[in-house]
Design an enzyme around this catalytic site. Structure first.
Site, PDB file in Angstrom:
ATOM      1  N   GLY A  69       0.821  -1.202   0.000  1.00  0.00           N
ATOM      2  CA  GLY A  69       0.000   0.000   0.000  1.00  0.00           C
ATOM      3  C   GLY A  69       0.849   1.243   0.000  1.00  0.00           C
ATOM      4  N   HIS A 109     -18.573   4.768   3.558  1.00  0.00           N
ATOM      5  CA  HIS A 109     -17.375   5.572   3.324  1.00  0.00           C
ATOM      6  C   HIS A 109     -16.104   4.943   3.891  1.00  0.00           C
ATOM      7  CE1 HIS A 109     -14.771   8.980   2.838  1.00  0.00           C
ATOM      8  NE2 HIS A 109     -14.709   9.231   4.129  1.00  0.00           N
ATOM      9  N   ARG A 118     -20.727  11.892  12.163  1.00  0.00           N
ATOM     10  CA  ARG A 118     -21.249  11.342  10.917  1.00  0.00           C
ATOM     11  C   ARG A 118     -22.353  10.317  11.127  1.00  0.00           C
ATOM     12  NH1 ARG A 118     -15.491  10.559   7.670  1.00  0.00           N
ATOM     13  NH2 ARG A 118     -15.177  12.787   7.239  1.00  0.00           N
ATOM     14  N   HIS A 158     -21.171   7.849   5.619  1.00  0.00           N
ATOM     15  CA  HIS A 158     -20.882   9.283   5.531  1.00  0.00           C
ATOM     16  C   HIS A 158     -22.153  10.019   5.120  1.00  0.00           C
ATOM     17  CE1 HIS A 158     -18.999  13.061   4.525  1.00  0.00           C
ATOM     18  NE2 HIS A 158     -17.813  12.606   4.867  1.00  0.00           N
ATOM     19  N   LEU A 179      -6.759  10.939   7.741  1.00  0.00           N
ATOM     20  CA  LEU A 179      -5.447  11.410   7.302  1.00  0.00           C
ATOM     21  C   LEU A 179      -4.505  11.513   8.496  1.00  0.00           C
ATOM     22  CD1 LEU A 179      -6.515  14.230   4.790  1.00  0.00           C
ATOM     23  CD2 LEU A 179      -6.191  11.791   4.380  1.00  0.00           C
ATOM     24  N   GLU A 227      -6.057   2.678   7.835  1.00  0.00           N
ATOM     25  CA  GLU A 227      -7.414   2.142   7.878  1.00  0.00           C
ATOM     26  C   GLU A 227      -7.438   0.621   7.934  1.00  0.00           C
ATOM     27  OE1 GLU A 227     -11.711   2.584   5.508  1.00  0.00           O
ATOM     28  OE2 GLU A 227      -9.894   3.413   4.629  1.00  0.00           O
ATOM     29  N   LEU A 258      -1.362   7.271   2.404  1.00  0.00           N
ATOM     30  CA  LEU A 258      -0.657   8.064   3.410  1.00  0.00           C
ATOM     31  C   LEU A 258       0.060   7.188   4.430  1.00  0.00           C
ATOM     32  CD1 LEU A 258      -3.080  11.043   4.089  1.00  0.00           C
ATOM     33  CD2 LEU A 258      -1.025  10.972   2.680  1.00  0.00           C
ATOM     34  N   ALA A 259      -0.571   6.104   4.866  1.00  0.00           N
ATOM     35  CA  ALA A 259       0.072   5.235   5.851  1.00  0.00           C
ATOM     36  C   ALA A 259       1.258   4.502   5.235  1.00  0.00           C
ATOM     37  CB  ALA A 259      -0.941   4.242   6.416  1.00  0.00           C
TER      38      ALA A 259
END
Length: 677
Positions: free
Chosen positions: A70, A436, A361, A296, A476, A460, A73-74
């Site tokens: 992956g 979402h 949410r 969401h 994020l 995630e 961001l992570a």
């Protein structure tokens, strides 16, 4: 053909734990605990763990190999940081470029407890808001660490050149997000995820150029290699040539995102899938809280059965947009501009006056569903029902001026106009909830290590930080916190015992992993049935949305499990996959992913059936207050549900999953029923 028959009879007479509707669908296992989290004051635990984690000297780092699956961001930030530290990193993604990772789609912002607005924010308040927002179903040590390192993320990204919005005087600007009463969300217009991903991408590419990171694009992980109980590599397929490859290492990091596409229609990229995590789960990694799915509230409504995905409109729009529906059903087909103020129901402001349109949410989503179920939804009818509410910027434009609104949200308004053909500056947007994000994921300890030694999970793909509901702008934050500031400190405590014994492709565990991948591919291509992969995926998604979506019930979940088992059995007998294995074959890619979704979907329903309480995004119809709010039962369900894959000893196929419970203990915060009124 994989054996899809499940052992066990849900109707047997085993004694049921009070409130457990899932007896007979699973096997009780031993309790588990997080042994890596230090004792002592919560504000000191991360510093203590960083000091206690053993060190790997620079010369030894060059001898250690790490695989990262992956490049969002992570994964991207972890590859950049570990590469710069001197480890040998192999980075894998199924996209044609790391810059196409789904993190790019996160629009609204990233949280950090910097208190630039001097409005009462702090590390402890961010910690409190996150635990409360997750309905007290997250692990407090992990959440406090997330809040603690959040401030470093902003400094890191500013140094990389991320163009955060700034006030007139040049200071970084903030805005509010759902579930909080302070302004702590840093943003870059409506494209924050894209800008942060470019920052992580350029940091990783710098290490690619330096030779510490080797990049494999258009490669999909199809199996985890476990040797002597430790994760030692992966089997991947080159999506262009079809070649099945073996890659070995001293440790494996999964940063492969979430599994929201089990619902077919979601805001996730079409390629987002659960395969990397599910292959690890089948090899022994526990899957924690899989039923915790986030709906969401701010998505463009479904327009018909032709759609294959949904489009997210950033939650940041709820800062200035007001959400309403007509008070009268008779007004639902009118032009909203012709409905006077007195005939509008600003239902979030009415029901939740303290937070208004900024409720979390899960609450905003259920409220939208409720008013539409009452017959007050707006927009075109789909299957005889109007599924939409208005998000109105009329008051904001009048107060701030169109130019100011355009500066903050212009690209989001443009996107809405292109998709719907409507001008949101003149006519209110229409929105409706959609799948979402998932809060569930592979179980990890405080070091982000799964139940398989040597397998670490970030972003995630793990369960640890968000409980039963994620607050906006926290995805994020978690991805970059894990990659830049947490994993590099914790993985060294494992790698200090390496390099581990060298293995090659002739090792029996490696041979077996490759054989299982090849056998699976061969079966999918040779079945030659009559149904397309997409038809199975769509049917699974309909089952999941109907019975394990915004509201769950005992009868509905039992029905869903039966339907999924029947559908999965038919899939393996009747799916038709076109093309060959030795080439680019997107039908084959989808087939493997849908096969894993069919197994995951059942576990999600069993997990939801086991948890007879409402918390966050998990709303059981049997557990609600008199006014329809979620009702938790902390005396019974204050635990993480960590599921072990249950294989049938006779066939090697699926058996009953094994439930291990990790008790949630709060020492720095009081558990209480949430209220945003």
């Amino acid at each position: 053909m994989p054996d899809t028959t499940l052992t066990g009879d849900p109707s047997h007479d085993a004694p049921a734990e009070h409130g457990d509707d899932a007896v007979g669908y699973y096997t009780p296992g031993d309790p588990i605990s997080d042994t890596k989290s230090p004792e002592g004051p919560i504000s000191e635990r991360w510093q203590t763990r960083k000091f206690e984690a053993r060190l790997v000297n620079p010369a030894n780092r060059r001898k250690l190999d790490i695989i990262i699956v992956g490049t969002g961001l992570a994964g991207g930030s972890a590859a950049a940081t570990l590469g710069e530290a001197g480890y040998n990193v192999k980075s894998f993604c199924y996209q044609d470029s790391p810059r196409r990772a789904h993190s790019i789609a996160a629009q609204g912002g990233i949280n950090a407890a910097k208190n630039y607005k001097e409005d009462g924010d702090s590390v402890h308040r961010l910690f409190y808001d996150t635990v409360k927002g997750g309905d007290y179903r997250s692990r407090e040590s992990n959440v406090y660490r997330l809040a603690e390192v959040s401030t470093n993320i902003i400094d890191q990204c500013v140094a990389q050149g991320v163009p955060f919005a700034r006030e007139y005087g040049g200071l970084l600007d903030n805005r509010s997000f759902g579930g909080v009463q302070v302004s702590r969300t840093f943003y870059a217009r409506g494209q924050t995820g894209q800008q942060l991903l470019i920052g992580a991408y350029q940091a990783m590419e710098r290490q690619v150029a330096a030779g510490t990171v080797e990049q494999f694009t258009r490669h999909e992980m199809l199996e985890l290699i476990v040797v002597d109980g430790k994760a030692r590599g992966i089997v991947a397929r080159d999506l262009v040539t079809g070649e099945i490859q073996t890659h070995l290492a001293d440790a494996v990091v999964l940063a492969s995102g979430g599994y929201g596409n089990v619902f077919y229609l979601s805001t996730n990229a079409m390629g987002s899938n659960v395969t990397a995590s599910w292959r690890a789960h089948r090899k022994g990694a526990y899957m924690a809280n899989p039923c915790y799915t986030q709906i969401h509230p701010t998505c463009i409504p479904v327009t018909g059965s032709h759609q294959s995905k949904l489009t997210l409109m950033s939650e940041s729009l709820r800062n200035d947009g007001r959400i309403w529906v007509p008070k009268s059903k008779a007004d639902c087909d009118k032009d909203p501009r012709q409905i006077p103020e007195a005939d509008r129901d600003y239902y979030l402001e009415r029901i939740y006056p303290s937070f208004g349109n900024l409720v979390p949410r899960d609450i905003a989503s259920r409220a939208a569903k409720n008013v539409c179920d009452e017959g007050r939804g707006v927009g075109p009818e789909v299957d005889g029902v109007r599924r939409g509410v208005y998000l109105d910027f009329g008051a904001a434009i009048e107060r701030l001026g169109r130019d100011a609104v355009e500066e903050k949200y212009g690209n989001l308004f443009d996107m809405y106009a292109r998709i719907t053909g409507e001008n949101p500056y003149e006519t209110p947007m229409r929105i409706y909830p959609a799948v979402h994000y998932v809060m569930g994921g592979l179980w990890v300890d405080y070091d982000l290590q799964s139940s398989i030694p040597g397998l670490f999970v970030t972003g995630e793909a793990n369960f640890s930080d968000h409980g039963a509901n994620r607050l906006g702008a926290s995805a994020l934050m978690q991805g970059l916190a894990d990659g830049y500031f947490v994993l590099p400190h914790t993985i060294r405590d494992y790698l200090v015992d390496g390099p581990f014994e060298k293995i090659d492709e002739s090792h029996p565990a490696v041979v077996e992993a490759r054989r299982s991948v090849q056998s699976r591919v061969d079966h999918l291509l040779s079945t030659n049935g009559t149904r397309s992969v997409d038809s199975y995926h769509r049917e699974l998604g309909n089952i999941m949305w109907e019975y394990c979506g915004m509201e769950r019930s005992e009868d509905g979940l039992r029905k869903a499990i039966d339907l999924i088992r029947t559908l999965r059995d038919d899939f393996w007998r009747n799916v038709k996959v076109l093309g060959t294995a030795e080439s680019l074959n997107q039908s084959l890619e989808k087939a493997g992913r849908v096969a894993d979704f069919l197994e995951l979907g059942e576990l999600m329903c069993i997990d939801a059936l086991n948890r007879r309480e409402s918390c966050g995004g998990h709303f059981r119809a049997e557990s609600q207050t008199e006014d329809g709010e979620a009702l938790r039962h902390d005396d019974q369900f204050a635990y993480v549900a960590a599921w072990e894959f249950g294989s049938d000893p006779d066939s090697g196929g699926m058996g009953l999953p094994v439930l291990h419970k990790e008790d949630l203990v709060y020492t720095a915060i009081e558990m209480k029923q949430r209220s945003y009124k």
